[in-house]
Every structure is written in structure tokens, then in C-alpha cells.
Motif scaffolding. Structure first.
Motif, PDB file in Angstrom:
ATOM      1  N   GLU A  54       0.772  -1.073  -0.087  1.00 24.34           N
ATOM      2  CA  GLU A  54      -0.017   0.043   0.020  1.00 24.34           C
ATOM      3  C   GLU A  54       0.777   1.094   0.013  1.00 24.34           C
ATOM      4  OE1 GLU A  54      -3.514  -0.460   2.842  1.00 24.34           O
ATOM      5  OE2 GLU A  54      -1.928  -1.687   3.650  1.00 24.34           O
ATOM      6  N   GLU A  56       0.839   5.935  -0.566  1.00 20.23           N
ATOM      7  CA  GLU A  56       0.188   6.853  -1.130  1.00 20.23           C
ATOM      8  C   GLU A  56       0.589   7.131  -2.559  1.00 20.23           C
ATOM      9  OE1 GLU A  56       1.334  10.220   1.420  1.00 20.23           O
ATOM     10  OE2 GLU A  56       0.767   9.012   3.189  1.00 20.23           O
ATOM     11  N   GLU A  57      -0.640   7.787  -3.201  1.00 23.48           N
ATOM     12  CA  GLU A  57      -0.669   8.029  -4.548  1.00 23.48           C
ATOM     13  C   GLU A  57       0.794   8.364  -4.840  1.00 23.48           C
ATOM     14  OE1 GLU A  57      -3.565   7.862  -6.625  1.00 23.48           O
ATOM     15  OE2 GLU A  57      -2.350   8.336  -8.455  1.00 23.48           O
ATOM     16  N   GLY A  58       1.259   8.264  -6.076  1.00 20.44           N
ATOM     17  CA  GLY A  58       2.511   8.668  -6.667  1.00 20.44           C
ATOM     18  C   GLY A  58       3.905   8.552  -5.706  1.00 20.44           C
ATOM     19  N   ILE A  59       3.801   8.184  -4.436  1.00 20.20           N
ATOM     20  CA  ILE A  59       4.834   8.084  -3.507  1.00 20.20           C
ATOM     21  C   ILE A  59       5.912   7.025  -3.926  1.00 20.20           C
ATOM     22  CG2 ILE A  59       4.261   6.740  -1.841  1.00 20.20           C
ATOM     23  CD1 ILE A  59       4.993  10.311  -1.018  1.00 20.20           C
ATOM     24  N   CYS A  75      10.372   4.819  -1.049  1.00 20.03           N
ATOM     25  CA  CYS A  75       9.602   6.111  -0.822  1.00 20.03           C
ATOM     26  C   CYS A  75      10.414   7.213  -1.351  1.00 20.03           C
ATOM     27  CB  CYS A  75       9.265   6.021   0.801  1.00 20.03           C
ATOM     28  SG  CYS A  75       8.430   7.384   1.368  1.00 20.03           S
TER      29      CYS A  75
END
Ligand SMILES: [Zn+2]
Length: 119
Positions: A54, A56-59, A75
Motif C-alpha cells: 500500500e 500513497e498516490e505517486g509516492i 519512498c
């Protein structure tokens, strides 16, 4: 006996969990990228069916080089390497044991993998 493991990068934007053999040891590799990361990794590559990622968007950053078979993820916010897809078993994952909750990588025996000389 298998066990459930949960891990994350430093800032928590990238998380993963998987079920695998109990972590009794890890592996360090001397290839050009691993020697720079210095991370202790799990020994048994994890099937893509058996890991939940999982982010976060675009990370989630991805880095590839040479054959581009291995996929090295990190990350984009905190820079931590969390897991990669291996070159020896494409699609399968090794994870950074330092990212796993409740496991002290310095307490584990470290096997040595001569990735530098892997053709
Ligand atoms: Zn992060």
C-alpha cells in the motif's frame, strides 16, 4: 511455521505486509546497489500473490538499471528502500528487514550473497 509481517518506510507512506517463514536470519548482498543500501533483506523471495503493498498516490519510486529485471522500490518522501523485485526470481520480492515492525535486523544472522558476481 509461517508468520505475518508488517513493514513500512520511515514516514509511513509506503507499507507492506506478507506471510512468510519466521525471520531467523537475513541476507546481505554485495551487488552495486545493495552494497550502497546496506540493508539486511529476507532470504526467501516472497511470491507477488503473498505480499500486500500500500502506498500513497505517486509516492512509490522505482529504480531499474542494466537488465531492468530487478525493480528497486523506495519512498519518494523519506527515501527509504522498502522492498524490491528480484533479478533471480523476477516478480518475487525481497524486503528490507529494517522496515519490519518488531524485528531487530541486528539480532539476526546475516548470510552473504555474492550478487556482484552474479551473471
Ligand atoms: Zn516514506
Amino acid at each position: 511455521m509461517t508468520q505475518q509481517y508488517k513493514g513500512s518506510c520511515h514516514c509511513g507512506a509506503v507499507r507492506f505486509s506478507y506471510e512468510g517463514e519466521e525471520l531467523l536470519k537475513g541476507v546481505r548482498c554485495n551487488c552495486s546497489i545493495c552494497v550502497r543500501k546496506g540493508a539486511l533483506m529476507n532470504t526467501e523471495p516472497i511470491s507477488p500473490d503473498n505480499i500486500i503493498i500500500e502506498a500513497e498516490e505517486g509516492i512509490l519510486g522505482k529504480y531499474e538499471f542494466l537488465t531492468k529485471t530487478a525493480k528497486h522500490y523506495f519512498c519518494k518522501r523519506c527515501g527509504i528502500y522498502t522492498f524490491h523485485q528480484t533479478r533471480s526470481q523476477p516478480g518475487f520480492y525481497r524486503v528490507n528487514i529494517g522496515c519490519i515492525e518488531g524485528v531487530d535486523p541486528f539480532a539476526l544472522v546475516a548470510d552473504y550473497f555474492d550478487g556482484k558476481n552474479m551473471l
